[in-house]
Scaffold this active site. Structure first.
Site, mmCIF file in Angstrom:
data_model
loop_
_atom_site.group_PDB
_atom_site.id
_atom_site.type_symbol
_atom_site.label_atom_id
_atom_site.label_comp_id
_atom_site.label_asym_id
_atom_site.label_seq_id
_atom_site.Cartn_x
_atom_site.Cartn_y
_atom_site.Cartn_z
ATOM 1 N N HIS A 1 1.049 -1.060 -0.107
ATOM 2 C CA HIS A 1 -0.041 0.242 0.009
ATOM 3 C C HIS A 1 0.780 1.170 0.045
ATOM 4 O O HIS A 1 2.036 1.142 0.670
ATOM 5 C CB HIS A 1 -0.856 -0.086 1.302
ATOM 6 N N GLU B 1 -3.224 2.105 -7.442
ATOM 7 C CA GLU B 1 -3.549 3.208 -6.720
ATOM 8 C C GLU B 1 -2.735 4.398 -6.960
ATOM 9 O O GLU B 1 -1.748 4.430 -5.996
ATOM 10 C CB GLU B 1 -3.731 2.846 -5.062
HETATM 11 P P1 PGA Z 1 -9.186 6.799 -0.458
HETATM 12 O O1 PGA Z 1 -8.164 5.686 -0.066
HETATM 13 O O2 PGA Z 1 -10.425 6.156 -1.278
HETATM 14 O O3 PGA Z 1 -9.646 7.258 0.927
HETATM 15 O O4 PGA Z 1 -8.330 7.564 -1.138
HETATM 16 C C1 PGA Z 1 -7.819 4.491 -0.916
HETATM 17 C C2 PGA Z 1 -6.752 3.692 -0.459
HETATM 18 O O5 PGA Z 1 -5.751 4.392 0.334
HETATM 19 O O6 PGA Z 1 -6.770 2.567 -0.432
#
Ligand code: PGA
Length: 260
Positions: free
Chosen positions: A97, A169
């Site tokens: 992450h 992400e």
């Molecule tokens: P968010 O977080 O949707 O609040 O931007 C996404 C994540 O960190 O997986």
């Protein structure tokens, strides 16, 4: 209709009681949705894991761990081993992450060790990848994603593809200060990711790996995102942390897809 994936990472939010209430409510609200149509998973805090596995049916909501040590046991203060997670009934772990990569300075090599260890123990490994704002501005997003995939999955047996998920992400899109990626940009990167997964695993195996988009997913962008050819699911943070909101978002996506 394609099977779609919905997951949320609760980060360092929600204590044990709040996690319990959230999960019970999410299970109740989504119980009628066929799990042939969706796969739903929640990744709560470590302290909430024992309660989480007790209070939900994991065939409806799979519970995962936010991190995992890469050895069975040893001198790794602060780490939790796959054996400890297995003891709880956890078979899904997340690696890489952006907050672990950028706040806690984890490297691709560390994520790779976790992925290999997780697969060795029969877990599903969810590898998160994403470029920073600076890397995007420098025009190297594709190179960064390819690097993270190639190093993160180094040495992985292609036959293990059905135990792998990827979440794209973009770092600049995550969290309260993030700005969601445009649907077009997300689709372009997902298409690049799929090409790279095809190279690593071979086309047939790669097809078994869902690639989820995450980073400021909300009620406005969820539907257009999930309608993209190369987006197989959504990995949602803030917009999923109220069970009723998450349920509404999931249903909006499903009804849009079923009308496609
Ligand atoms: P968010 O977080 O949707 O609040 O931007 C996404 C994540 O960190 O997986």
């Amino acid at each position: 209709m394609k099977r779609v994936y919905f997951g949320t990472n609760l980060k360092m939010y929600k204590n044990i009681r709040m996690t319990h209430d959230y999960l019970v409510s999410l299970e109740q609200l989504t119980r009628d949705i066929s799990r042939d149509t969706i796969k739903l998973f929640v990744i709560p805090s470590y302290t909430s894991l024992p309660e989480a596995v007790k209070c939900v049916d994991q065939s409806l909501i799979q519970i995962g761990a936010q991190n995992m040590g890469w050895e069975d046991e040893g001198q790794f203060t602060g780490e939790i081993s796959p054996l400890m997670l297995e003891e709880l009934g956890i078979h899904l772990m997340m690696a890489g992450h952006s907050e672990r990569r950028h706040v806690l300075l984890e490297t691709d090599e560390m994520e790779n060790r976790k992925v290999l260890c997780a697969l060795h123990h029969g877990f599903t490994a969810l590898l998160c990848i994403g470029e920073t704002g600076g890397q995007k501005e420098g025009g190297i997003s594709r190179e960064v994603l390819r690097t993270q995939l190639k190093l993160g999955f180094k040495g992985v047996d292609p036959q293990m593809a059905d135990h792998i998920m990827v979440a794209y992400e973009p770092v600049w899109a995550i969290g309260v200060n993030g700005k969601p990626a445009s649907v077009e940009y997300a689709e372009e990167m997902h298409s690049e990711i799929r090409t790279c997964l095809d190279e690593i695993f071979g086309r047939e195996n790669s097809a078994k790996i869902p690639v989820l988009y995450g980073g400021s997913v909300n009620m406005e962008n969820a539907v257009p995102l999930i309608r993209q050819e190369h987006i197989d699911g959504l990995y949602v943070g803030r917009s999923a942390w109220h069970a009723d909101q998450f349920n509404t978002l999931i249903r909006a996506c499903l009804s849009s897809l079923s009308g496609q």
